[in-house]
Scaffold this active site. Structure first.
Site, PDB file in Angstrom:
ATOM      1  N   SER A 110       3.810  -2.283  10.337  1.00 30.26           N
ATOM      2  CA  SER A 110       5.273  -2.360  10.498  1.00 30.26           C
ATOM      3  C   SER A 110       5.855  -3.716  10.091  1.00 30.26           C
ATOM      4  O   SER A 110       6.809  -4.200  10.711  1.00 30.26           O
ATOM      5  CB  SER A 110       5.676  -2.000  11.932  1.00 30.26           C
ATOM      6  OG  SER A 110       5.302  -0.670  12.228  1.00 30.26           O
ATOM      7  N   ASN A 163       0.875  -1.178   0.000  1.00 31.51           N
ATOM      8  CA  ASN A 163       0.000   0.000   0.000  1.00 31.51           C
ATOM      9  C   ASN A 163       0.912   1.227   0.000  1.00 31.51           C
ATOM     10  O   ASN A 163       1.520   1.537   1.023  1.00 31.51           O
ATOM     11  CB  ASN A 163      -0.890  -0.045   1.249  1.00 31.51           C
ATOM     12  CG  ASN A 163      -1.723   1.213   1.418  1.00 31.51           C
ATOM     13  OD1 ASN A 163      -1.782   2.057   0.519  1.00 31.51           O
ATOM     14  ND2 ASN A 163      -2.370   1.347   2.570  1.00 31.51           N
ATOM     15  N   LYS A 215       0.097   4.229  -0.179  1.00 33.80           N
ATOM     16  CA  LYS A 215      -0.527   5.391   0.475  1.00 33.80           C
ATOM     17  C   LYS A 215      -0.310   6.654  -0.392  1.00 33.80           C
ATOM     18  O   LYS A 215      -0.350   6.551  -1.609  1.00 33.80           O
ATOM     19  CB  LYS A 215       0.016   5.549   1.900  1.00 33.80           C
ATOM     20  CG  LYS A 215      -0.114   4.241   2.699  1.00 33.80           C
ATOM     21  CD  LYS A 215       0.172   4.393   4.167  1.00 33.80           C
ATOM     22  CE  LYS A 215       0.011   3.047   4.854  1.00 33.80           C
ATOM     23  NZ  LYS A 215       0.132   3.113   6.302  1.00 33.80           N
ATOM     24  N   GLY A 258       3.113   2.116  10.891  1.00 36.33           N
ATOM     25  CA  GLY A 258       4.122   3.154  10.735  1.00 36.33           C
ATOM     26  C   GLY A 258       4.888   3.477  12.007  1.00 36.33           C
ATOM     27  O   GLY A 258       5.578   4.488  12.088  1.00 36.33           O
ATOM     28  N   GLU A 308      -6.491   4.923   8.203  1.00 36.83           N
ATOM     29  CA  GLU A 308      -6.147   6.308   7.853  1.00 36.83           C
ATOM     30  C   GLU A 308      -7.335   6.992   7.175  1.00 36.83           C
ATOM     31  O   GLU A 308      -7.561   8.189   7.372  1.00 36.83           O
ATOM     32  CB  GLU A 308      -4.883   6.319   6.976  1.00 36.83           C
ATOM     33  CG  GLU A 308      -3.654   5.998   7.819  1.00 36.83           C
ATOM     34  CD  GLU A 308      -2.494   5.388   7.057  1.00 36.83           C
ATOM     35  OE1 GLU A 308      -2.512   5.399   5.809  1.00 36.83           O
ATOM     36  OE2 GLU A 308      -1.559   4.896   7.722  1.00 36.83           O
ATOM     37  N   HIS A 356      -9.430   1.416   5.430  1.00 38.65           N
ATOM     38  CA  HIS A 356      -8.131   1.609   6.082  1.00 38.65           C
ATOM     39  C   HIS A 356      -8.298   2.609   7.237  1.00 38.65           C
ATOM     40  O   HIS A 356      -9.033   3.592   7.114  1.00 38.65           O
ATOM     41  CB  HIS A 356      -7.099   2.114   5.071  1.00 38.65           C
ATOM     42  CG  HIS A 356      -5.697   1.998   5.586  1.00 38.65           C
ATOM     43  ND1 HIS A 356      -5.189   2.866   6.523  1.00 38.65           N
ATOM     44  CD2 HIS A 356      -4.721   1.103   5.329  1.00 38.65           C
ATOM     45  CE1 HIS A 356      -3.947   2.507   6.813  1.00 38.65           C
ATOM     46  NE2 HIS A 356      -3.639   1.435   6.097  1.00 38.65           N
ATOM     47  N   GLU A 401      -5.083  -4.711  10.812  1.00 38.06           N
ATOM     48  CA  GLU A 401      -3.997  -3.742  10.968  1.00 38.06           C
ATOM     49  C   GLU A 401      -4.209  -2.952  12.266  1.00 38.06           C
ATOM     50  O   GLU A 401      -4.937  -1.943  12.259  1.00 38.06           O
ATOM     51  CB  GLU A 401      -3.984  -2.765   9.796  1.00 38.06           C
ATOM     52  CG  GLU A 401      -3.790  -3.429   8.448  1.00 38.06           C
ATOM     53  CD  GLU A 401      -3.212  -2.454   7.433  1.00 38.06           C
ATOM     54  OE1 GLU A 401      -2.170  -2.774   6.865  1.00 38.06           O
ATOM     55  OE2 GLU A 401      -3.782  -1.369   7.233  1.00 38.06           O
TER      56      GLU A 401
HETATM   57  P1  13P Z   1       3.277   0.242   7.666  1.00 36.19           P
HETATM   58  O1  13P Z   1       3.734  -1.064   7.048  1.00 36.19           O
HETATM   59  O2  13P Z   1       4.005   1.439   7.160  1.00 36.19           O
HETATM   60  O3  13P Z   1       3.217   0.138   9.159  1.00 36.19           O
HETATM   61  O4  13P Z   1       1.759   0.459   7.184  1.00 36.19           O
HETATM   62  C1  13P Z   1       0.847  -0.570   7.318  1.00 36.19           C
HETATM   63  C2  13P Z   1      -0.361  -0.198   6.550  1.00 36.19           C
HETATM   64  O5  13P Z   1      -1.101   0.685   6.939  1.00 36.19           O
HETATM   65  C3  13P Z   1      -0.591  -0.864   5.267  1.00 36.19           C
HETATM   66  O6  13P Z   1      -1.876  -0.585   4.780  1.00 36.19           O
END
Ligand code: 13P
Length: 253
Positions: free
Chosen positions: A210, A10, A12, A170, A95, A93, A164
């Site tokens: 992560s 992803n 983002k 992150g 976010e 997601h 997640e």
């Molecule tokens: P990270 O791997 O950067 O922690 O992000 C995970 C994520 O949100 C994937 O959709």
């Protein structure tokens, strides 16, 4: 039937055309690691270009609008994404839930729209640190999923779930394989309840948060983990395909 591990990147809100070379490198590596299914969700602006550049990997989107078309300035429908070459869409997601106030109900409508446009869906769920600390993570995640998952007749066939935990995204913190296994087992129970024994058992459940080449093997060996949804470490071919290698793949070439 045992399914291949599914490793999805992803990107983002990252990536300009300069990053197409990474997508090509990921695709070339994926051709040598066929025991792992690899996919990428670049930002909207790169979907068509990535789709044209790659042969092996799946290409998807990070969101879609629940409607088919119309006066929604700045939005993109599932059929437009399919037209650009996307085969799946990531929905729910954390976010997007946080930045755009997306509700479970809206997310379910988006999932229905994506399935109706012929796409696959990766449905995300996950609790924040406070919920985890209060011991209510499982209850929270199952409630969130129950309200967000699509209910169309053949939904399970084109569905993947991604667990997640928000506190792991992150941050460099990951859940322990035991916690991941426990949550994924609970999610499996819900999928079987909603879609039936056979179909519910086939839906892959990814872990995200992560994931790196160094921790991927441990996390992916937890119960009911069918792959990973990877953010930061999917931005370079080296680290992203390092994850694919770490989950037990031996290059065929
Ligand atoms: P990270 O791997 O950067 O922690 O992000 C995970 C994520 O949100 C994937 O959709």
């Amino acid at each position: 039937m045992a399914q291949r591990p599914y490793i999805v990147g992803n990107w983002k809100m990252n990536g300009t055309r300069a990053m197409l070379s990474e997508a090509r490198a990921i695709d070339r590596a994926a051709q040598r690691h066929m025991k792992v299914e690899v996919a990428l969700a670049p930002p909207y602006t790169l979907i068509h270009a990535v789709h044209r550049e790659v042969e092996q990997i799946g290409v998807g989107a990070q969101d879609c609008h629940p409607g088919a078309e119309g006066p929604h300035t700045g939005d993109i429908s599932a059929s437009m994404l399919a037209d650009a070459g996307a085969k799946f869409v990531i929905l729910g997601h954390s976010e997007r839930r946080a930045d755009h106030n997306e509700s479970d109900e809206l997310i379910e409508r988006k999932a229905d729209a994506a399935l109706e446009a012929g796409m696959r869906v990766i449905m995300c769920c996950g609790e924040d640190a406070r919920t985890r600390d209060s011991g209510k993570a499982e209850k929270f995640v199952l409630k969130q999923l129950r309200a967000s998952l699509p209910r169309l007749d053949d939904a399970a066939e084109r569905l993947t779930v991604a667990y997640e935990p928000i506190w792991a995204i992150g941050t460099g913190n990951t859940a322990t394989p035991e916690d991941v296994g426990q949550m994924h087992t609970a999610i499996r129970g819900l999928l079987v309840e909603l879609y039936g024994q056979e179909e519910g058992a086939e839906v892959r459940i990814l872990y995200g948060g992560s994931v790196k080449p160094e921790n991927a093997r441990d996390l992916l060996s937890a119960d009911e983990v069918g792959g990973a949804l990877v953010g930061g470490a999917s931005l370079t071919a080296d680290s992203f395909m390092g994850i694919a290698l770490a989950v037990g793949e031996t290059p065929e070439a």
